[in-house]
Design a protein around this motif. Structure first.
Motif, PDB file in Angstrom:
ATOM      1  N   LEU A 224     -21.830  37.016  25.962  1.00 10.03           N
ATOM      2  CA  LEU A 224     -23.213  37.124  26.622  1.00 10.03           C
ATOM      3  C   LEU A 224     -24.243  36.402  25.570  1.00 10.03           C
ATOM      4  N   VAL A 225     -23.661  35.463  24.978  1.00 12.32           N
ATOM      5  CA  VAL A 225     -25.023  34.663  24.962  1.00 12.32           C
ATOM      6  C   VAL A 225     -24.790  33.432  25.907  1.00 12.32           C
ATOM      7  N   THR A 226     -23.609  32.545  26.058  1.00 12.98           N
ATOM      8  CA  THR A 226     -23.379  31.972  27.206  1.00 12.98           C
ATOM      9  C   THR A 226     -23.902  31.982  28.575  1.00 12.98           C
ATOM     10  N   SER A 227     -23.308  33.092  29.235  1.00  9.54           N
ATOM     11  CA  SER A 227     -24.043  33.833  30.334  1.00  9.54           C
ATOM     12  C   SER A 227     -25.191  34.304  30.651  1.00  9.54           C
ATOM     13  N   SER A 228     -25.998  34.738  29.707  1.00 11.46           N
ATOM     14  CA  SER A 228     -27.738  34.406  29.766  1.00 11.46           C
ATOM     15  C   SER A 228     -28.145  33.452  29.800  1.00 11.46           C
ATOM     16  N   LEU A 229     -28.259  32.592  28.878  1.00  8.76           N
ATOM     17  CA  LEU A 229     -28.289  31.520  28.855  1.00  8.76           C
ATOM     18  C   LEU A 229     -28.028  30.537  30.261  1.00  8.76           C
ATOM     19  N   ALA A 230     -27.002  30.479  30.643  1.00  9.53           N
ATOM     20  CA  ALA A 230     -26.687  29.781  32.122  1.00  9.53           C
ATOM     21  C   ALA A 230     -27.464  30.431  33.323  1.00  9.53           C
ATOM     22  N   ALA A 231     -27.039  32.140  33.162  1.00  4.94           N
ATOM     23  CA  ALA A 231     -27.718  33.195  34.322  1.00  4.94           C
ATOM     24  C   ALA A 231     -29.252  32.681  34.983  1.00  4.94           C
ATOM     25  N   PHE A 232     -29.596  32.458  33.271  1.00  9.14           N
ATOM     26  CA  PHE A 232     -31.331  32.133  33.318  1.00  9.14           C
ATOM     27  C   PHE A 232     -31.470  30.653  33.651  1.00  9.14           C
ATOM     28  N   ALA A 233     -31.099  29.507  33.454  1.00 11.65           N
ATOM     29  CA  ALA A 233     -31.014  28.172  33.999  1.00 11.65           C
ATOM     30  C   ALA A 233     -31.005  28.446  35.573  1.00 11.65           C
ATOM     31  N   PHE A 234     -29.481  28.691  35.646  1.00  9.36           N
ATOM     32  CA  PHE A 234     -29.567  29.293  36.889  1.00  9.36           C
ATOM     33  C   PHE A 234     -30.747  30.290  38.458  1.00  9.36           C
ATOM     34  N   SER A 235     -31.277  30.468  37.838  1.00 12.58           N
ATOM     35  CA  SER A 235     -32.435  32.057  38.830  1.00 12.58           C
ATOM     36  C   SER A 235     -33.775  31.086  37.498  1.00 12.58           C
ATOM     37  N   PHE A 236     -33.778  30.490  37.132  1.00 13.74           N
ATOM     38  CA  PHE A 236     -35.340  30.289  36.495  1.00 13.74           C
ATOM     39  C   PHE A 236     -35.654  28.192  36.995  1.00 13.74           C
ATOM     40  N   TYR A 237     -35.077  28.184  36.942  1.00 13.80           N
ATOM     41  CA  TYR A 237     -35.383  26.327  37.318  1.00 13.80           C
ATOM     42  C   TYR A 237     -34.912  26.220  38.238  1.00 13.80           C
ATOM     43  N   ARG A 238     -35.114  24.644  38.939  1.00 12.88           N
ATOM     44  CA  ARG A 238     -34.883  23.491  39.958  1.00 12.88           C
ATOM     45  C   ARG A 238     -34.656  22.780  39.732  1.00 12.88           C
ATOM     46  N   PHE A 239     -33.167  22.312  39.354  1.00 14.58           N
ATOM     47  CA  PHE A 239     -32.902  21.202  39.233  1.00 14.58           C
ATOM     48  C   PHE A 239     -31.763  20.641  39.619  1.00 14.58           C
ATOM     49  N   ARG A 240     -31.580  19.346  39.429  1.00 13.65           N
ATOM     50  CA  ARG A 240     -30.231  18.655  40.582  1.00 13.65           C
ATOM     51  C   ARG A 240     -29.222  18.568  39.794  1.00 13.65           C
ATOM     52  N   GLY A 241     -28.399  18.779  40.673  1.00 11.36           N
ATOM     53  CA  GLY A 241     -26.887  19.401  40.917  1.00 11.36           C
ATOM     54  C   GLY A 241     -26.560  21.080  40.849  1.00 11.36           C
ATOM     55  N   GLU A 242     -28.280  21.982  40.703  1.00 12.27           N
ATOM     56  CA  GLU A 242     -27.373  23.350  40.536  1.00 12.27           C
ATOM     57  C   GLU A 242     -26.560  23.880  41.224  1.00 12.27           C
ATOM     58  N   ARG A 243     -26.479  23.351  42.537  1.00  8.97           N
ATOM     59  CA  ARG A 243     -25.427  24.051  43.184  1.00  8.97           C
ATOM     60  C   ARG A 243     -24.156  23.201  43.261  1.00  8.97           C
ATOM     61  N   ILE A 244     -23.719  22.081  42.789  1.00  6.35           N
ATOM     62  CA  ILE A 244     -23.015  21.416  41.781  1.00  6.35           C
ATOM     63  C   ILE A 244     -21.841  22.134  41.293  1.00  6.35           C
ATOM     64  N   LEU A 245     -23.272  22.698  40.197  1.00  6.05           N
ATOM     65  CA  LEU A 245     -22.208  23.187  38.592  1.00  6.05           C
ATOM     66  C   LEU A 245     -22.420  24.429  38.488  1.00  6.05           C
ATOM     67  N   PHE A 246     -23.070  25.649  39.728  1.00  2.20           N
ATOM     68  CA  PHE A 246     -22.798  26.657  39.780  1.00  2.20           C
ATOM     69  C   PHE A 246     -21.156  26.493  40.046  1.00  2.20           C
ATOM     70  N   THR A 247     -21.396  26.223  41.365  1.00  4.96           N
ATOM     71  CA  THR A 247     -19.505  26.344  41.438  1.00  4.96           C
ATOM     72  C   THR A 247     -18.832  25.667  41.248  1.00  4.96           C
ATOM     73  N   LEU A 248     -19.005  24.932  40.284  1.00  7.17           N
ATOM     74  CA  LEU A 248     -18.299  24.192  39.173  1.00  7.17           C
ATOM     75  C   LEU A 248     -17.757  25.542  38.521  1.00  7.17           C
ATOM     76  N   ILE A 249     -18.579  25.927  37.577  1.00  6.94           N
ATOM     77  CA  ILE A 249     -18.552  27.360  36.979  1.00  6.94           C
ATOM     78  C   ILE A 249     -17.649  28.983  37.737  1.00  6.94           C
ATOM     79  N   LEU A 250     -18.218  28.357  38.758  1.00  5.10           N
ATOM     80  CA  LEU A 250     -17.060  29.794  39.653  1.00  5.10           C
ATOM     81  C   LEU A 250     -16.427  29.631  40.113  1.00  5.10           C
ATOM     82  N   THR A 251     -15.560  28.285  39.591  1.00  8.83           N
ATOM     83  CA  THR A 251     -14.457  27.880  40.065  1.00  8.83           C
ATOM     84  C   THR A 251     -13.135  29.616  38.615  1.00  8.83           C
ATOM     85  N   GLN A 252     -13.563  29.107  37.953  1.00 15.91           N
ATOM     86  CA  GLN A 252     -12.835  30.914  36.961  1.00 15.91           C
ATOM     87  C   GLN A 252     -12.721  31.336  37.637  1.00 15.91           C
ATOM     88  N   MET A 253     -14.294  31.794  38.560  1.00 13.86           N
ATOM     89  CA  MET A 253     -13.778  33.278  39.219  1.00 13.86           C
ATOM     90  C   MET A 253     -12.149  33.422  40.491  1.00 13.86           C
TER      91      MET A 253
END
Lengths: 293, 290
Positions: B100-129
């Protein structure tokens, strides 16, 4: 504006998740690919230290009668189980979609939350020859075939299919129920006024409208089928003579019983490739869904 | 559309009575099916309460001898189920709390901020699915050994501490929250974690619950990974304990005893499910569809 003052913050927020994903998903995937190229067997002194083997592990696998049997088991398991679950879950969702059937839906869904170990242990009794409930039930309908489902080489795999079918159909029914609730009501009212028969309504409207859900359920069910092996552990241990062994169970055997790390890595790679194929298909199919969020 | 017109004239005259009869038949058949589906649970519940083993040989447990909790007591005396229970509980809490801690922190970053490499990092995490952890048991076993965690309860939990599914689900939910809320709070001098804690998480409660339910369920029930990574009773969870228990020679074919052991593992979740069934089903539904 204010956000700019913390350029590193988003990266730090992602870091914990990223670290775990890198250590337990990305790294092991790569190390499996590398490891699969080595002869590495813990029970043979010569190969206790990995030695480069090229594609030898894959060649050994595909030349092995046993591995071909396990692949064929797995394919038959998936090819029978998944369509059966998809059709049944759709049918059940349409049948039990009314609110007054809520209790019945709970009955169909409840196996989802049972541990597979528990479910398999109960089914172990059901399949018992002679006095097992499953056979007694079938006998009511005039069944007189071989009764030892788990000990019978021709039936052990189907016993696994039956247990998984019972356990997971309710889970997929839930997705169809969600899909059914989103069907456009006015279309159905119009159809009723027109007096369209149920068969035409189903094939012409319901089925096409639920296409997305069907694709989703199918891919999720395929992936689920590949990774469910607990019932094999409890009920058959892959037997009799490997006839009910599945890919993931075999992977466990090769690694922890035969201690053949290299070959286990090769099986891992094969498993990853199969799963990736279906997950990517699922991502592509459901892309439209995530786009409108 | 032409087909419909062709049918319409005929079927419109169908008498109402047959529709009602059909409804009753559908309901009756549904009831039969539901009973049939629940048979394993009902059967094991009764079997676990029947003391002797003779009724099983006759396939007859429904009537007859008195009910007792003897099988449960024997199961607890033959294997340390209380210990297994504790281990499972620790495992489930240990996984969920960190997730819950790790996921909400990361989800917050991905929904609230714009930053370089956002898409790549998100895809990288999604490989776990895309590559389920269970498929990677060979290298992960090695990693856990290297980390010195083999046969610790933590070993069962650590690989799941980063959850792509959690990030994905929470991010979807966070994206539904109007930006203005967060922006206004920022202007007022709120720190990011207060925005996350006081605005985002409360508004995403359904997603948090959905994720929690599926996480608890998943880890309570998992067998393969715990089986590999635990060696002693001190760290074994219920599922592994049960799998070993049923394979003990002295237990074989003592169905009452086996049913009791089975239900010791399953009942806590079944009871929770019966109380919160709607939440469970909704949780699963949203977890798959969003």
């Amino acid at each position: 504006m204010i956000r700019k003052s913390h350029p590193l913050l988003p990266y730090l927020l992602i870091l914990p998740t990223l670290v775990f994903v890198l250590i337990f998903t990305v790294y092991p995937s790569i190390s499996s690919i590398v490891g699969s190229l080595y002869q590495h067997r813990l029970n043979i002194p010569k190969y206790r230290d990995p030695q480069f083997f090229g594609l030898g592990n894959y060649r050994d696998l595909f030349e092995s009668q046993q591995f071909r049997l396990i692949m064929s088991n797995t394919v038959r398991y998936v090819v029978v189980l998944v369509p059966a679950m998809v059709v049944a879950s759709l049918f059940l969702a349409l049948w039990l979609r009314k609110k007054r059937f809520a209790r019945l839906r709970v009955a169909i869904f409840h196996p989802t939350i049972l541990p597979m170990v528990s479910a398999a242990t109960i089914w172990l009794f059901f399949f018992t020859p002679d006095y097992g409930l499953f056979n007694s039930f079938l006998r009511l309908f005039g069944y007189s075939g071989p009764e030892n489902w788990i000990g019978n080489p021709d039936m052990a795999l189907w016993a696994m299919v039956i247990v998984a079918f019972w356990k997971d159909t309710g889970f997929y029914m839930i997705f169809y129920l969600a899909g059914v609730q989103n069907l456009p009501k006015d279309v159905y009212e119009a159809l009723e006024i027109e007096g369209a028969g149920p068969v035409i309504t189903f094939f012409r409207f319901t089925l096409p409208l639920l296409r997305r859900t069907t694709l989703f359920v199918t891919t999720v069910a395929v992936i689920g089928a590949f990774r469910t092996v607990d019932h094999v552990f409890v009920m058959t241990q892959g037997g009799p003579s490997e006839r009910s062994s599945l890919l993931l169970y075999h992977l466990w055997q090769v690694r922890f019983e035969s201690l053949n790390v290299g070959q286990a890595s090769a099986i891992t790679v094969i498993l990853i490739l199969v799963l990736l194929m279906f997950t990517i298909a699922n991502f592509i199919f459901s892309e439209g869904r995530s786009k409108d969020v | 559309m032409s087909d419909i017109h062709a049918v319409s004239s005929g079927s419109k005259k169908q008498p109402r009575v047959s529709a009602r009869v059909l409804r009753w038949i559908a309901a009756a058949l549904g009831l039969c099916l539901a009973l049939l589906w629940s048979m394993p649970l009902i059967w094991s519940l009764i079997a676990s309460l029947r003391p002797a083993s003779e009724p099983f040989a006759r396939g007859q447990i429904w009537f007859g001898s008195a009910l007792s909790l003897g099988n449960y007591l024997r199961a607890f005396s033959l294997a340390p189920f209380a210990l297994y229970f504790r281990n499972t509980l620790i495992l489930v809490v240990m996984v969920l709390a960190v997730q819950l801690v790790t996921s909400s922190l990361a989800a917050f970053a991905f929904s609230f901020y714009r930053f370089r490499g956002e898409r790549i990092l998100f895809t990288l995490i999604l490989t776990q699915m895309m590559i389920p952890t269970v498929a990677l048991l060979v290298p992960n076993f090695q990693t856990i050994r290297v980390l010195g965690l083999y046969d610790h309860i933590a070993a069962m939990a650590v690989p799941f501490w980063g959850s792509a599914f959690g990030v994905f689900l929470l991010r979807q939910s966070f994206l539904g929250i109007p930006r203005d809320y967060g922006d206004a709070a920022l202007v007022d001098g709120c720190s990011w974690y207060r925005i996350l804690w006081h605005i985002y998480l409360p508004m995403a409660t359904p997603a948090v619950i959905a994720f929690s339910i599926s996480s608890i369920n998943w880890h309570w029930n998992s067998l393969l990974w715990p089986l590999i990574i635990t060696r002693s009773d001190a760290s074994r969870p219920l599922t592994v304990g049960l799998a070993r228990f049923t394979q003990l020679g002295e237990i074989g074919a003592q169905w009452g005893l086996m049913s009791a052991a089975t239900l010791i593992v399953a009942l806590p979740l079944v009871v929770l499910f019966l109380i919160f069934q709607k939440r469970f089903m909704e949780g699963y539904m949203s977890s798959g569809l969003k």
